[in-house]
Write a protein that holds these residues in place. Structure first.
Motif: not given
Length: 502
Positions: A34-37, A39-44, A75-85
Motif C-alpha cells: 500500500k505504501r508504494d501504491v 506514493e504512486l498515486a501522489k506522483d500521478i 500488476r501495472f496492467d492498466e485494467a488493474q492499475l486504474r481502479p486502484k488509483l
C-alpha cells in the motif's frame, strides 16, 4: 504527451538519462504494497497538471536495475492499475502502461495525460501504516500536488501560477478555435473559387503572411489556378525583411508563425507538383536562415542563443518538409531540401541540417546529455508536424507514418551529404526502430531513378556510404537502442561491392 508506451518510446525516454518534471525514474515499485501504491498515486496526481511519464525498473540514469520482478510488473496492467488509483484520483484520470523487457530485466512505462481541469484534486486521504501506532499521511482529501523539478510536492504559489497559466493558454486556444470558424468559412469560399478569384484579381498586397495558414494556402492555390504569380513573388520577397523584424525583436512566436506559413506553402506546392515554387520557398527559408549569421563571427564555438534558436526552428520545419517529400516519393525535392548550404556557415558544415543540429546542441537547446542529442531533432520536427496542419495534408496529427517518413528523410539526407561532400550527418534515425528505414534503403537499391537522384555515385561508393552510415548508427544504437542494422539484401549489396574499395 502522446499516449504512446511502446518500446520505441521507452528507449527514447531512457536515452535522456536524466529525470525531468515530466519524466520520473523509479528503481522498483510494488503495487502489492500500500505504501508504494499511495506514493504512486501522489506522483500521478502531481503529473496530472502537465502530463508525463514514469519509468519503473530503472535507476536515476535510466539504466535497468533488475529490481522489478515479473510478478510486480504484471500488476501495472492498466485494467488493474486504474481502479486502484481511482480511490484517490478523479474519474477523469487517463493513463496508459506497458511492460517491457530490456536485457532480461523488467521495465514498465507508464504515461499520464494532463487533467482537463489543469490539476487533480485528491478525493481521499492517502495514507499507509508507518510503523508503530501511527499512519503516515502522504496527502489529504482536497489537496493538489504538482511537479517541482523532479519532485512531487503540494501546490504552492508557483504551482498555482502554473495552473492558471495553463488554463489561460487552454482557454485562449479554445477562443482562437471559435474565431477560426470565420477563417474556415473564408477557406471554404476559396475552395469554391469565388474568394480566390477576388484575391487573384485584387491588389497583390491582400496576399500576405498575416493571413491564417489555411486561408493563405487556399489563396495560393487560386493564384496558381489563375496563373498569376505576382502576389506569390511579392510574398516571398517580403518574407525575409518581415522575418528580420521578428528576429531583431526576439519575437519567437511571430517568427514561428512566418516559418509555419512558408513551410505549409512548400508542402502545398509539392502536393500540387509545383516543384519550382516549392524550391523558391526553400530558398526563402535559406535566406531567413542567413539572418542568424548577421553580427556573428565566421568561426564560433558558442553561437548566440537566438541565432541557434532561429536555425533550429527553420530546420525543424525543413525536416518536416523533407518527410512529406519522402511520403510522396519526390526524390528530387528530398535531395534539394537536404543539400542546402546557407552562406555564413563555417566550411566544416556541408548542409544546414548538420549545422543547425550542432549549433542547437552547443547552445544547450536540447536536453542535457552525455552525448549528442541524437534523435531529438526528429522528435522536435514530429511535434511541429503535429501542431501545424498544413504540414500533413495526408495524415492525422498522430499518424505513425509521420515519424517513419522523418526517419527515412534523415537517412536519405545522410546519403545526399555523403554523395556531395563525403561528410555524413548525425544518424538521428538510429534512435528509432530500424524497420522504419529499411524499406527506403531497399527501394534505393531497386529504383534506378531514385538511386540516381539521391546518390549518383557508382556501386562501390554507394556501398562505402551505406557502410559508413550503418557504422555511425550502430554506435548510437549501442548507447540508445533502436537501429539494428540493414536487412540481408542490403548487407549482400555492401559485401558484393565492398571488395572493390581501395
Amino acid at each position: 504527451m502522446e499516449p504512446v508506451v511502446n518500446r520505441e518510446k521507452l528507449l527514447e525516454l531512457l536515452a535522456l538519462e536524466v529525470e525531468y518534471s515530466t519524466l520520473d525514474f523509479k528503481s522498483r515499485l510494488d503495487l502489492g504494497d500500500k505504501r508504494d501504491v499511495v506514493e504512486l498515486a501522489k506522483d500521478i496526481g502531481a503529473m496530472s497538471m502537465r502530463g508525463g511519464y514514469l519509468v519503473i525498473g530503472v535507476d536515476g540514469h535510466g539504466k535497468p536495475t533488475g529490481e522489478l520482478t515479473a510478478e510486480q510488473a504484471a500488476r501495472f496492467d492498466e485494467a488493474q492499475l486504474r481502479p486502484k488509483l481511482l480511490k484517490w484520483l478523479p474519474d477523469e484520470l487517463k493513463i496508459a502502461s506497458q511492460v517491457h523487457e530490456l536485457d532480461g530485466r523488467q521495465v514498465v512505462l507508464l504515461q499520464v495525460s494532463p487533467h482537463p481541469a489543469g490539476c487533480a484534486f485528491f478525493r481521499a486521504d492517502g495514507q499507509y501504516d508507518g510503523g508503530g501506532k501511527t499512519s503516515k499521511v502522504v496527502f489529504r482529501e482536497g489537496e493538489v500536488f504538482f511537479r517541482d523539478g523532479t519532485q512531487s510536492v503540494r501546490l504552492d504559489q508557483r504551482g498555482l501560477e502554473q495552473v492558471i497559466r495553463q488554463r489561460v493558454e487552454r482557454e485562449r486556444g479554445e477562443w482562437e478555435n471559435q474565431h477560426a470558424q470565420s477563417y474556415r468559412r473564408l477557406a471554404d469560399e476559396l475552395r469554391t473559387g469565388a474568394a480566390g478569384q477576388r484575391v487573384a484579381r485584387g491588389p497583390a498586397v491582400e496576399f500576405n503572411l498575416a493571413l491564417e495558414p489555411e486561408v493563405l494556402i487556399e489563396a495560393a492555390i487560386e493564384l496558381l489556378r489563375a496563373d498569376d504569380d505576382i502576389p506569390l513573388r511579392r510574398l516571398l520577397g517580403r518574407a525575409v525583411p518581415e522575418s528580420r523584424t521578428r528576429f531583431t525583436a526576439e519575437d519567437q512566436e511571430g517568427l514561428s508563425g512566418i516559418l509555419n506559413r512558408l513551410a505549409g506553402l512548400a508542402v502545398t506546392f509539392l502536393e500540387l507538383d509545383r516543384s519550382e515554387w516549392a524550391a523558391r520557398v526553400v530558398d526563402t527559408l535559406v535566406s531567413i536562415y542567413e539572418l542568424g549569421f548577421e553580427n556573428v563571427p565566421p568561426i564560433y564555438n558558442d553561437p548566440p542563443p537566438r541565432s541557434a534558436a532561429l536555425w533550429l526552428a527553420i530546420v525543424e520545419r525543413v525536416v518536416a518538409l523533407g518527410a512529406f517529400a519522402v511520403r510522396i516519393e519526390n526524390w528530387e525535392a528530398v535531395r534539394y531540401i537536404a543539400s542546402r548550404r546557407p552562406e555564413g556557415m563555417d566550411k566544416v558544415y556541408k548542409t544546414w541540417l548538420r549545422h543547425a543540429s550542432t549549433m542547437a546542441a552547443r547552445a544547450e537547446l536540447y536536453p542535457p546529455r552525455e552525448v549528442d542529442a541524437v534523435g531529438i531533432l526528429l522528435s522536435l520536427a514530429r511535434e511541429v508536424v503535429r501542431q501545424v496542419g498544413p504540414l500533413r495534408p495526408d495524415a492525422g496529427p498522430d499518424d505513425d507514418k509521420i515519424l517513419t517518413s522523418l526517419a527515412r528523410f534523415d537517412f536519405l539526407a545522410a546519403l545526399v551529404s555523403l554523395a556531395d561532400s563525403g561528410n555524413g550527418l548525425y544518424p538521428h534515425f538510429a534512435r528509432f526502430d530500424g524497420a522504419r528505414v529499411e524499406p527506403v534503403v531497399q527501394r534505393l537499391l531497386q529504383d534506378s531513378g531514385m538511386r540516381t537522384t539521391i546518390y549518383p555515385g557508382d556501386d562501390r561508393h554507394l556501398a562505402a556510404a551505406l557502410r559508413e552510415i550503418n557504422s555511425s548508427a550502430q554506435q548510437v544504437a549501442f548507447l540508445h537502442g533502436g537501429w539494428d542494422g540493414y536487412p540481408a539484401e542490403v548487407n549482400a549489396f555492401i559485401a558484393r561491392h565492398g571488395d572493390d574499395e581501395r
